[in-house]
Design a protein around this motif. Structure first.
Motif, mmCIF file in Angstrom:
data_model
loop_
_atom_site.group_PDB
_atom_site.id
_atom_site.type_symbol
_atom_site.label_atom_id
_atom_site.label_comp_id
_atom_site.label_asym_id
_atom_site.label_seq_id
_atom_site.Cartn_x
_atom_site.Cartn_y
_atom_site.Cartn_z
ATOM 1 N N SER A 61 -34.215 6.562 -20.438
ATOM 2 C CA SER A 61 -34.008 7.498 -19.328
ATOM 3 C C SER A 61 -32.618 8.125 -19.341
ATOM 4 O O SER A 61 -32.383 9.114 -18.643
ATOM 5 C CB SER A 61 -34.254 6.798 -17.988
ATOM 6 O OG SER A 61 -33.200 5.918 -17.651
ATOM 7 N N GLU A 65 -35.946 12.999 -19.875
ATOM 8 C CA GLU A 65 -36.144 13.223 -18.448
ATOM 9 C C GLU A 65 -37.523 13.818 -18.163
ATOM 10 O O GLU A 65 -38.070 14.555 -18.984
ATOM 11 C CB GLU A 65 -35.086 14.184 -17.907
ATOM 12 C CG GLU A 65 -33.661 13.679 -18.018
ATOM 13 C CD GLU A 65 -32.674 14.694 -17.498
ATOM 14 O OE1 GLU A 65 -31.857 14.344 -16.639
ATOM 15 O OE2 GLU A 65 -32.726 15.866 -17.949
ATOM 16 N N TYR A 79 -36.241 17.497 -11.430
ATOM 17 C CA TYR A 79 -35.253 17.279 -12.483
ATOM 18 C C TYR A 79 -35.278 18.436 -13.471
ATOM 19 O O TYR A 79 -34.422 19.300 -13.436
ATOM 20 C CB TYR A 79 -35.465 15.916 -13.159
ATOM 21 C CG TYR A 79 -34.476 14.891 -12.645
ATOM 22 C CD1 TYR A 79 -34.506 14.503 -11.298
ATOM 23 C CD2 TYR A 79 -33.500 14.357 -13.459
ATOM 24 C CE1 TYR A 79 -33.580 13.607 -10.800
ATOM 25 C CE2 TYR A 79 -32.577 13.455 -12.979
ATOM 26 C CZ TYR A 79 -32.602 13.081 -11.646
ATOM 27 O OH TYR A 79 -31.677 12.198 -11.155
ATOM 28 N N HIS A 172 -39.704 8.111 -14.648
ATOM 29 C CA HIS A 172 -39.053 7.803 -15.928
ATOM 30 C C HIS A 172 -40.013 7.304 -16.987
ATOM 31 O O HIS A 172 -39.665 7.279 -18.171
ATOM 32 C CB HIS A 172 -37.935 6.783 -15.710
ATOM 33 C CG HIS A 172 -38.392 5.437 -15.231
ATOM 34 N ND1 HIS A 172 -39.163 5.253 -14.112
ATOM 35 C CD2 HIS A 172 -38.159 4.185 -15.724
ATOM 36 C CE1 HIS A 172 -39.395 3.959 -13.937
ATOM 37 N NE2 HIS A 172 -38.798 3.292 -14.898
ATOM 38 N N GLY A 204 -31.233 14.669 -21.046
ATOM 39 C CA GLY A 204 -30.456 13.844 -20.127
ATOM 40 C C GLY A 204 -28.970 13.924 -20.377
ATOM 41 O O GLY A 204 -28.502 14.615 -21.289
#
Length: 573
Positions: A61, A65, A79, A172, A204
């Motif tokens: 994670s 993402e 996200y 996740h 990420g």
């Protein structure tokens, strides 16, 4: 209209809200140097689609993402997506058969290329490819197709009305992977793509610079991360292995590490560590349940590979519900809580202890009853032998191999449960396996919890978000691990109950929130109190620890514990 109204109510229950966790410690990316994280279960792979292990999924994670995830309150937040699609904003169709996501225009992969709808579509193709053994297959069980509307718009079409359309690509456990990197890794080839599985290109805050299996992962800040002032840390050292005691001491007593995950330790031990002054424990309750899983297939090493622990070989006595119930009610759960967790634990009979809508009022297992356990075993035809072990007329002994991961609290639990089981005539051999191996996704390893080469095994996991549909879908017939699925699949018990599958399908097509709760509770009861295929023990509060100099940490039980690592910073430096 009824479906539409119900979904709007469900969205309100989820508490959709914009993310608001920016801190006041703004500045240049990488300004705070290195942060040291220790997980006493070492990381074995950086691909959550090829591992059911929490330590692998959470390490991944940092790099990979989803379109949306959950914050520490269980609220869904965008996200990679611009917003959460709903019926009211037009993102979810009126008939609930599709959801359309808009990808943020400024999101780049760590290699500098743009994230597109093709990457989302490919992720679906990757997890549903035949022979791939995707560990997160339940997230896509009701997805018919993923359609590219344009480069930044993707439409997920469901097989029917999806009252909870927030499974695929949310949380996740279901992130987006890069189509270009994984293009040659579909189906049976998935485990062979070592570079992609160990060093994925991601969106990420960090990228992998060095990966050592079951040891340490090195990360550095992603220079293409969408927030120019984050992450505050230039590098991450993610160390694995050891045990929870050593991890807790390394943060709270010696200060060698900044963050220690999952301090599954006796409460007095954690309190003593905190007196060291270098770190503090943090805790929160969610859906994490320590439980015993019953193997309905025969794990005997006398069986040939490919037959052992598969549906081709039924278990010699755990297929008898009376035996399973006896094993469950022989356990004193209150004592387990006292010994293992104190205020961070609650005795439970439920696989799904929260949220309240889905929590069954099942309390039957909470009282230890050795007399009834003995009576059940008598009824099942197992009589006490001269050596104190029960045996039936066919010479089958009640002899159990009980395995779990190496951890002080789990070994304490094993010792107590072995004692109670032997009191009712069940011979019990204990085995503990290194956590990195036990929770790893290596299809060639005989020691993973998915392969389940034991009679019973103990561990804990939970589900992201507030809806347990995908979690309960783990126990569908189609999710049984086998050699054909590379030993991936969440249905480690190898249970196949058409009635369960049918009820789960009803859950997947029901929009009314109260009715979803009723069905969810019934599914929980089917695998717990009605059958004891799963024997819940403790509703565990998550306990971790962080250095007093580490700011921005917000413990999250609904998603990855490292969900907001981009917001972490060094205090006083």
């Amino acid at each position: 209209m009824k479906l539409r109204t119900a979904l709007m109510g469900a969205v309100a229950c989820l508490g959709l809200a914009p993310m608001a966790h920016a801190d006041a410690h703004e500045g240049e990316r990488g300004r705070d140097g290195n942060v040291n994280i220790i997980y006493w279960q070492a990381v074995s792979i950086m691909n959550p689609f090829l591992s059911g292990g929490t330590k692998d999924i959470e390490a991944a994670s940092l790099v990979l993402e989803p379109l949306a995830r959950y914050d520490e309150t269980g609220m869904m937040v965008p996200y990679l997506a611009t917003a959460i699609p709903t019926v009211s904003n037009g993102g979810v169709s009126e008939d609930l058969t599709s959801i359309t996501w808009q990808i943020k225009p400024d999101v780049l992969w760590s290699d500098g290329s743009a994230v597109t709808s093709r990457d989302v579509q490919f992720t679906f193709e990757y997890c549903t490819a035949e022979g791939g053994g995707c560990a997160q297959g339940a997230k896509f069980s009701n997805v018919e197709s993923v359609e590219m509307i344009d480069d930044k718009t993707v439409k997920v079409n469901f097989t029917g009305p999806a009252p909870n359309p927030y499974q695929a690509f949310v949380g996740h456990e279901s992130p987006i992977i890069q189509a270009a990197q994984f293009a040659e890794c579909l189906g049976p080839r998935a485990p062979e793509c070592t570079d992609a599985n160990f060093m994925p290109v991601g969106t990420g805050p960090f990228v992998v610079t060095d990966f050592r299996v079951n040891d340490v992962v090195q990360f550095e800040a992603n220079e293409n991360y969408r927030d120019p002032g984050k992450p505050a840390f230039a590098t991450v050292t993610f160390k694995g292995g050891g045990d929870a005691t050593a991890a807790g001491r390394a943060v709270m007593e010696t200060g060698e590490f900044d963050y220690a995950w999952n301090l599954q330790l006796a409460p007095d031990v954690i309190a003593a560590m905190a007196e060291g002054g270098m770190g503090v424990p943090v805790s929160a309750f969610g859906t994490l349940v320590e439980r015993i899983e019953m193997n309905l297939t025969d794990p005997s090493p006398a069986l040939e590979e490919g037959v052992r622990s598969t549906v081709a070989a039924p278990h010699p006595f755990l297929t008898d519900a009376r035996v399973r119930e006896a094993l469950s009610i022989a356990i004193d759960r209150d004592l387990l809580v006292e010994v293992g967790y104190g205020q961070a634990g609650r005795a439970t009979c439920n696989l799904v202890p929260a949220p309240a809508l889905y929590a069954s009022d099942n309390t039957a297992c909470l009282t230890q009853d050795l007399d009834r356990a003995n009576a059940l075993l008598d009824e099942a035809g197992f009589m006490m032998g001269s050596d104190g072990v029960r045996v039936n007329d066919e010479g089958v002994r009640l002899s159990i191999l009980y395995q779990t991961s190496t951890n002080a609290v789990r070994q304490d639990f094993q010792a107590l449960i072995k004692q109670w089981w032997e009191e009712i005539g069940v011979e019990t051999e204990l085995r503990n396996i290194d956590s990195g191996v036990f929770f790893g996704g290596d299809p060639g390893s005989p020691d993973t919890f998915q392969r389940f080469y034991a009679d019973v095994e103990m561990y804990a996991n939970n589900f992201p978000g507030t809806d347990p549909q995908a979690y309960l879908g783990a126990y569908l017939c189609e999710n049984i691990p086998s050699p054909e699925t590379q030993w991936q699949g969440e249905n480690i018990n190898r249970v196949c109950d058409p009635a369960y599958d049918a009820l789960w399908a009803e859950l997947a097509s029901t929009a009314d929130l109260e009715e979803r709760g009723r069905i969810g509770r019934a599914l929980n009861d089917m695998v717990t109190k009605d059958s004891n295929i799963i024997v819940p023990l403790v509703d565990r509060g998550r306990v971790s620890g962080h250095a007093v100099t580490l700011g921005g940490v917000i413990l999250n039980t609904w998603d990855s514990e490292l969900w907001n690592i981009a917001d972490w910073y060094r205090i006083g430096e």
